[in-house]
Motif scaffolding. Sequence first.
Motif, short mmCIF file in Angstrom:
data_model
loop_
_atom_site.label_atom_id
_atom_site.label_comp_id
_atom_site.label_asym_id
_atom_site.label_seq_id
_atom_site.Cartn_x
_atom_site.Cartn_y
_atom_site.Cartn_z
N LYS A 16 -30.13 -52.28 78.95
CA LYS A 16 -29.35 -51.84 80.14
C LYS A 16 -27.97 -52.24 80.08
CE LYS A 16 -33.19 -52.44 83.43
NZ LYS A 16 -34.32 -52.33 82.56
N GLU A 17 -26.94 -52.00 80.90
CA GLU A 17 -25.55 -52.09 80.85
C GLU A 17 -25.14 -53.56 80.19
OE1 GLU A 17 -21.84 -51.94 83.64
OE2 GLU A 17 -23.21 -50.47 83.92
N ILE A 47 -26.65 -57.83 69.55
CA ILE A 47 -26.22 -56.64 69.85
C ILE A 47 -25.93 -56.25 71.18
CG2 ILE A 47 -26.98 -54.21 69.50
CD1 ILE A 47 -28.58 -55.00 67.13
N LEU A 48 -24.81 -55.84 71.43
CA LEU A 48 -24.58 -55.71 72.89
C LEU A 48 -23.81 -54.26 73.11
CD1 LEU A 48 -21.41 -57.46 73.85
CD2 LEU A 48 -22.55 -58.29 71.76
N PRO A 49 -24.03 -53.74 74.25
CA PRO A 49 -23.26 -52.22 74.55
C PRO A 49 -21.88 -52.57 74.37
CG PRO A 49 -24.88 -52.98 76.32
CD PRO A 49 -24.85 -54.28 75.36
N TYR A 94 -18.91 -55.75 75.23
CA TYR A 94 -18.12 -55.98 74.18
C TYR A 94 -16.65 -55.96 74.51
CZ TYR A 94 -15.65 -56.57 69.63
OH TYR A 94 -15.04 -56.87 68.65
N ASP A 95 -16.18 -54.83 75.05
CA ASP A 95 -14.89 -54.63 75.27
C ASP A 95 -14.41 -55.49 76.46
OD1 ASP A 95 -14.49 -52.47 73.67
OD2 ASP A 95 -14.86 -50.95 75.26
N SER A 96 -15.31 -55.80 77.46
CA SER A 96 -14.96 -56.75 78.45
C SER A 96 -14.96 -58.33 77.98
CB SER A 96 -15.97 -56.76 79.62
OG SER A 96 -17.24 -57.27 79.36
N MET A 97 -15.89 -58.64 76.89
CA MET A 97 -15.79 -60.12 76.25
C MET A 97 -14.39 -60.03 75.56
SD MET A 97 -18.71 -61.50 77.04
CE MET A 97 -18.96 -62.95 75.80
#
Length: 98
Positions: free
Chosen positions: A19-20, A36-38, A42-45
Motif C-alpha cells: 500500500k501507499e 523497499i518503499l514506494p 521515499y520523496d516525503s522522507m
Amino acid sequence: MNINIKEIEQIKDELHSMKENDVLFIDEDGKARYAILPIELYDSMEDLMMMLNDPDAMTVKIASSQDLDLSYDEYERIKKQIMDAVEKTFMPKPEKLN
C-alpha cells in the motif's frame, strides 16, 4: 543504484500488494538490512531529512497582521528575548519571597 524489476521476480507479488505507506524490509543474517518503499514515501522522507539537516530552511510562521516568516534560529532568538523579558517583569525577587 537501480535494479530492474525482472531481477527481483521472487518478491514481485509482495511489491504489488504494498500500500501507499508500506515498507518491505529485506533481512540479511537475521537483521533488517534493506528497505523497499514506494517512491512517494521515499520523496516525503527525503524532504523531511533535508529539512532536519538544514535548520535554516525551517521557518516559523508568526500569526499577526503582517506576513512574517522566521528562520528557526531567528525564532529561537526572539523567543529567548521574550522569555527573558517576561521573567524580569514577573519573576519575584528572592528577598521578597519571605
